[in-house]
Design a protein around this motif. Structure first.
Motif, short mmCIF file in Angstrom:
data_model
loop_
_atom_site.label_atom_id
_atom_site.label_comp_id
_atom_site.label_asym_id
_atom_site.label_seq_id
_atom_site.Cartn_x
_atom_site.Cartn_y
_atom_site.Cartn_z
N GLY A 171 0.97 -1.23 -0.04
CA GLY A 171 -0.01 -0.01 -0.14
C GLY A 171 0.94 1.29 0.05
N GLY A 172 2.00 1.21 0.54
CA GLY A 172 2.93 2.31 0.51
C GLY A 172 3.49 2.73 -0.88
N TRP A 173 3.30 1.79 -1.70
CA TRP A 173 3.83 1.97 -3.12
C TRP A 173 2.51 2.37 -4.11
CZ3 TRP A 173 8.95 1.89 -4.98
CH2 TRP A 173 9.84 1.77 -4.34
N LEU A 174 1.67 2.02 -3.82
CA LEU A 174 0.43 2.09 -4.86
C LEU A 174 0.29 3.45 -5.10
CD1 LEU A 174 -1.50 0.68 -6.63
CD2 LEU A 174 -3.04 0.34 -4.76
N TRP A 175 -0.24 4.25 -4.00
CA TRP A 175 -0.72 5.58 -4.14
C TRP A 175 0.34 6.55 -4.53
CZ3 TRP A 175 -5.39 6.01 -5.31
CH2 TRP A 175 -6.35 4.90 -4.70
N PRO A 176 1.69 6.26 -4.52
CA PRO A 176 2.74 7.24 -4.85
C PRO A 176 2.60 6.97 -6.46
CG PRO A 176 3.51 6.41 -2.81
CD PRO A 176 2.21 5.84 -3.16
N ILE B 26 2.26 9.77 -9.13
CA ILE B 26 3.20 10.10 -10.21
C ILE B 26 2.32 10.02 -11.67
CG2 ILE B 26 5.24 9.27 -11.15
CD1 ILE B 26 6.07 8.62 -8.36
N ALA B 27 1.60 8.90 -11.83
CA ALA B 27 1.14 8.58 -13.30
C ALA B 27 0.19 9.97 -13.44
CB ALA B 27 0.40 7.15 -13.28
N THR B 28 -0.54 10.21 -12.49
CA THR B 28 -1.56 11.18 -12.65
C THR B 28 -0.94 12.44 -12.96
OG1 THR B 28 -3.02 10.21 -11.21
CG2 THR B 28 -3.44 12.67 -11.62
#
Length: 74
Positions: free
Chosen positions: A36-41, A45-47
């Motif tokens: 979960g710590g990697w998913l939202w960053p 970044i993609a956004t």
């Protein structure tokens, strides 16, 4: 078909494709192994990359518009 209509079709098709991909990722739990710590960053970044590309394309479109009063090639 006009360029605006073609762009609209591409936009709708791309949106449906990514919505389907997102649904499939949730349904088949493709992202279960991603912490979960990697998913939202990564999503952030993609956004930001997509928003930056949109801004750049809008800027280039405005700069190439012959009716733009701010052009310097006159």
């Amino acid at each position: 078909m006009s360029e605006d209509a073609r762009n609209s079709v591409y936009l709708w098709a791309g949106g449906l494709f990514y919505a389907g991909l997102f649904w499939a990722a949730l349904h088949y739990e493709w992202l279960a192994g991603v912490p979960g710590g990697w998913l939202w960053p990564l999503v952030g970044i993609a956004t930001l990359a997509n928003l930056a590309e949109l801004g750049w394309r809008l800027w280039k479109r405005r700069a190439s518009n012959p009716k733009n009063p701010n052009r310097n090639d006159r």
